[in-house]
Design a protein around this motif. Sequence first.
Motif, PDB file in Angstrom:
ATOM      1  N   THR A  88      32.759 105.826  25.468  1.00 56.82           N
ATOM      2  CA  THR A  88      33.690 106.737  26.137  1.00 56.82           C
ATOM      3  C   THR A  88      32.953 107.477  27.248  1.00 56.82           C
ATOM      4  O   THR A  88      31.886 108.059  27.006  1.00 56.82           O
ATOM      5  N   PRO A  89      33.459 107.458  28.472  1.00 51.88           N
ATOM      6  CA  PRO A  89      32.756 108.096  29.598  1.00 51.88           C
ATOM      7  C   PRO A  89      32.591 109.599  29.388  1.00 51.88           C
ATOM      8  O   PRO A  89      33.398 110.245  28.712  1.00 51.88           O
ATOM      9  N   LYS A  90      31.543 110.133  29.970  1.00 55.16           N
ATOM     10  CA  LYS A  90      31.291 111.566  29.902  1.00 55.16           C
ATOM     11  C   LYS A  90      32.450 112.330  30.534  1.00 55.16           C
ATOM     12  O   LYS A  90      32.925 111.966  31.607  1.00 55.16           O
ATOM     13  N   GLY A  91      32.905 113.344  29.853  1.00 52.68           N
ATOM     14  CA  GLY A  91      34.023 114.140  30.350  1.00 52.68           C
ATOM     15  C   GLY A  91      35.376 113.642  29.874  1.00 52.68           C
ATOM     16  O   GLY A  91      36.399 114.253  30.208  1.00 52.68           O
ATOM     17  N   TYR A  92      35.388 112.542  29.127  1.00 54.73           N
ATOM     18  CA  TYR A  92      36.633 111.969  28.610  1.00 54.73           C
ATOM     19  C   TYR A  92      36.583 111.938  27.085  1.00 54.73           C
ATOM     20  O   TYR A  92      35.510 111.979  26.477  1.00 54.73           O
ATOM     21  N   GLY A  93      37.736 111.852  26.480  1.00 50.81           N
ATOM     22  CA  GLY A  93      37.841 111.707  25.042  1.00 50.81           C
ATOM     23  C   GLY A  93      38.955 110.745  24.691  1.00 50.81           C
ATOM     24  O   GLY A  93      39.859 110.502  25.498  1.00 50.81           O
ATOM     25  N   ILE A  94      38.895 110.176  23.496  1.00 52.75           N
ATOM     26  CA  ILE A  94      39.945 109.284  22.999  1.00 52.75           C
ATOM     27  C   ILE A  94      40.508 109.905  21.733  1.00 52.75           C
ATOM     28  O   ILE A  94      39.769 110.190  20.785  1.00 52.75           O
ATOM     29  N   ILE A  95      41.816 110.130  21.739  1.00 54.00           N
ATOM     30  CA  ILE A  95      42.491 110.740  20.600  1.00 54.00           C
ATOM     31  C   ILE A  95      43.664 109.869  20.177  1.00 54.00           C
ATOM     32  O   ILE A  95      44.098 108.989  20.930  1.00 54.00           O
ATOM     33  N   ASP A  96      44.154 110.110  18.975  1.00 57.62           N
ATOM     34  CA  ASP A  96      45.378 109.437  18.551  1.00 57.62           C
ATOM     35  C   ASP A  96      46.532 109.884  19.436  1.00 57.62           C
ATOM     36  O   ASP A  96      46.605 111.055  19.856  1.00 57.62           O
ATOM     37  N   TRP A  97      47.447 108.961  19.730  1.00 58.71           N
ATOM     38  CA  TRP A  97      48.604 109.342  20.530  1.00 58.71           C
ATOM     39  C   TRP A  97      49.399 110.450  19.845  1.00 58.71           C
ATOM     40  O   TRP A  97      49.954 111.332  20.513  1.00 58.71           O
ATOM     41  N   SER A  98      49.428 110.446  18.528  1.00 59.25           N
ATOM     42  CA  SER A  98      50.157 111.477  17.791  1.00 59.25           C
ATOM     43  C   SER A  98      49.528 112.853  17.959  1.00 59.25           C
ATOM     44  O   SER A  98      50.165 113.870  17.655  1.00 59.25           O
ATOM     45  N   ASP A  99      48.269 112.912  18.450  1.00 57.49           N
ATOM     46  CA  ASP A  99      47.593 114.192  18.670  1.00 57.49           C
ATOM     47  C   ASP A  99      47.711 114.677  20.111  1.00 57.49           C
ATOM     48  O   ASP A  99      47.128 115.719  20.461  1.00 57.49           O
ATOM     49  N   VAL A 100      48.408 113.932  20.962  1.00 54.82           N
ATOM     50  CA  VAL A 100      48.661 114.411  22.328  1.00 54.82           C
ATOM     51  C   VAL A 100      49.524 115.669  22.223  1.00 54.82           C
ATOM     52  O   VAL A 100      50.605 115.647  21.637  1.00 54.82           O
ATOM     53  N   SER A 101      49.047 116.756  22.786  1.00 60.42           N
ATOM     54  CA  SER A 101      49.712 118.047  22.612  1.00 60.42           C
ATOM     55  C   SER A 101      51.000 118.126  23.426  1.00 60.42           C
ATOM     56  O   SER A 101      51.184 117.381  24.401  1.00 60.42           O
ATOM     57  N   PRO A 102      51.891 119.041  23.052  1.00 55.67           N
ATOM     58  CA  PRO A 102      53.106 119.252  23.853  1.00 55.67           C
ATOM     59  C   PRO A 102      52.800 119.585  25.301  1.00 55.67           C
ATOM     60  O   PRO A 102      53.535 119.165  26.199  1.00 55.67           O
ATOM     61  N   VAL A 103      51.734 120.322  25.545  1.00 58.15           N
ATOM     62  CA  VAL A 103      51.357 120.661  26.925  1.00 58.15           C
ATOM     63  C   VAL A 103      50.961 119.401  27.692  1.00 58.15           C
ATOM     64  O   VAL A 103      51.352 119.195  28.850  1.00 58.15           O
ATOM     65  N   MET A 104      50.181 118.514  27.055  1.00 52.91           N
ATOM     66  CA  MET A 104      49.794 117.252  27.693  1.00 52.91           C
ATOM     67  C   MET A 104      51.015 116.388  27.973  1.00 52.91           C
ATOM     68  O   MET A 104      51.132 115.778  29.046  1.00 52.91           O
ATOM     69  N   LEU A 140      43.626 108.218  26.276  1.00 47.90           N
ATOM     70  CA  LEU A 140      42.414 108.651  26.980  1.00 47.90           C
ATOM     71  C   LEU A 140      42.729 109.974  27.660  1.00 47.90           C
ATOM     72  O   LEU A 140      43.700 110.070  28.417  1.00 47.90           O
ATOM     73  N   VAL A 141      41.934 111.003  27.394  1.00 45.81           N
ATOM     74  CA  VAL A 141      42.225 112.339  27.924  1.00 45.81           C
ATOM     75  C   VAL A 141      41.014 112.892  28.657  1.00 45.81           C
ATOM     76  O   VAL A 141      39.865 112.559  28.350  1.00 45.81           O
ATOM     77  N   SER A 142      41.309 113.748  29.640  1.00 42.00           N
ATOM     78  CA  SER A 142      40.261 114.419  30.402  1.00 42.00           C
ATOM     79  C   SER A 142      40.833 115.702  30.984  1.00 42.00           C
ATOM     80  O   SER A 142      41.928 115.690  31.560  1.00 42.00           O
ATOM     81  N   GLU A 143      40.106 116.797  30.819  1.00 44.99           N
ATOM     82  CA  GLU A 143      40.497 118.099  31.369  1.00 44.99           C
ATOM     83  C   GLU A 143      41.929 118.457  30.980  1.00 44.99           C
ATOM     84  O   GLU A 143      42.706 118.967  31.787  1.00 44.99           O
ATOM     85  N   GLY A 144      42.269 118.161  29.737  1.00 43.00           N
ATOM     86  CA  GLY A 144      43.579 118.529  29.223  1.00 43.00           C
ATOM     87  C   GLY A 144      44.725 117.660  29.682  1.00 43.00           C
ATOM     88  O   GLY A 144      45.891 118.003  29.455  1.00 43.00           O
ATOM     89  N   CYS A 145      44.427 116.522  30.311  1.00 47.09           N
ATOM     90  CA  CYS A 145      45.472 115.621  30.814  1.00 47.09           C
ATOM     91  C   CYS A 145      45.278 114.226  30.231  1.00 47.09           C
ATOM     92  O   CYS A 145      44.148 113.792  29.989  1.00 47.09           O
ATOM     93  N   VAL A 146      46.377 113.520  30.059  1.00 49.09           N
ATOM     94  CA  VAL A 146      46.342 112.137  29.592  1.00 49.09           C
ATOM     95  C   VAL A 146      46.087 111.229  30.782  1.00 49.09           C
ATOM     96  O   VAL A 146      46.803 111.284  31.789  1.00 49.09           O
ATOM     97  N   ARG A 147      45.071 110.385  30.658  1.00 52.65           N
ATOM     98  CA  ARG A 147      44.700 109.476  31.745  1.00 52.65           C
ATOM     99  C   ARG A 147      44.940 108.002  31.423  1.00 52.65           C
ATOM    100  O   ARG A 147      44.768 107.146  32.292  1.00 52.65           O
ATOM    101  N   GLY A 148      45.313 107.719  30.179  1.00 54.06           N
ATOM    102  CA  GLY A 148      45.581 106.333  29.800  1.00 54.06           C
ATOM    103  C   GLY A 148      46.050 106.279  28.365  1.00 54.06           C
ATOM    104  O   GLY A 148      46.012 107.282  27.641  1.00 54.06           O
ATOM    105  N   TRP A 149      46.505 105.097  27.945  1.00 54.09           N
ATOM    106  CA  TRP A 149      47.032 104.970  26.585  1.00 54.09           C
ATOM    107  C   TRP A 149      47.126 103.509  26.146  1.00 54.09           C
ATOM    108  O   TRP A 149      47.177 102.593  26.969  1.00 54.09           O
TER     109      TRP A 149
END
Length: 237
Positions: A88-104, A140-149
């Motif tokens: 996973t690239p620096k500054g990015y994270g991979i989370i479950d889609w079910s954990d994508v927050s309402p704000v995201m 795929l998330v970065s800086e509180g935003c979804v960048r891929g799935w």
Amino acid sequence: EAELVSIYVEPLHRSDDLLRGLLRHIEAVCRAQGCHMMGHQPTIWEDDQALAALLVGEGWSRPMVRQLVCSTTVTNARSTPWLMRAETPKGYGIIDWSDVSPVMRAELKSRAEEGRAFWPELLDPFRHEQELFHPTSVALVSEGCVRGWILCHIPGQDTVRWTVSWVDENLQGLGYIVPLWKAAVERQATRTNREAFMWSVPRELPRMCRFVTRRMRPWLSRLGYAATMIKRLDQEA
């Protein structure tokens, strides 16, 4: 118009003559009911093109490919060197889609509503959330935003389907989708008892099609082509 959904003969009774007889009977019935055209949307596997060849021989159009269809296993995937080396690239994270927050989710939807969406409409994640298979669906998330799935569904008893797989176009050349693939594979291996998985690549994404045929092909169980074939019934074949 009519659609040929399926044509099948049990292996012990299979022959080209019987298949032709069934096909010609179906065509005759449709023609008698006023149909001018028939369509069929087969998946033509590299190692089994017999039905497509038979249809062409009976006056159907040559297959018009819509998508590549890839089928493989967790075992094959975990034996793929370039996949398992992915980090996973620096500054990015991979989370479950079910954990994508309402704000995201709200931020992602706002991009689509304002015309700032970075994904093709065909791969819009919000169109594919019904009956989602959560154990292997990731973001795929970065800086509180979804960048891929990768969003997954269950088409069969032993198989997981990666229905949509996408990252921001600005990240594609960097290979940032590969860690997402690895995450989905590892989740399937550790969270499920399903061995097989499959996905498709629209022809409208030529970069991904090239990647499949050049890099993924040696590690696939099967490669096929989702195609469309048609036959005009109001003229001679």
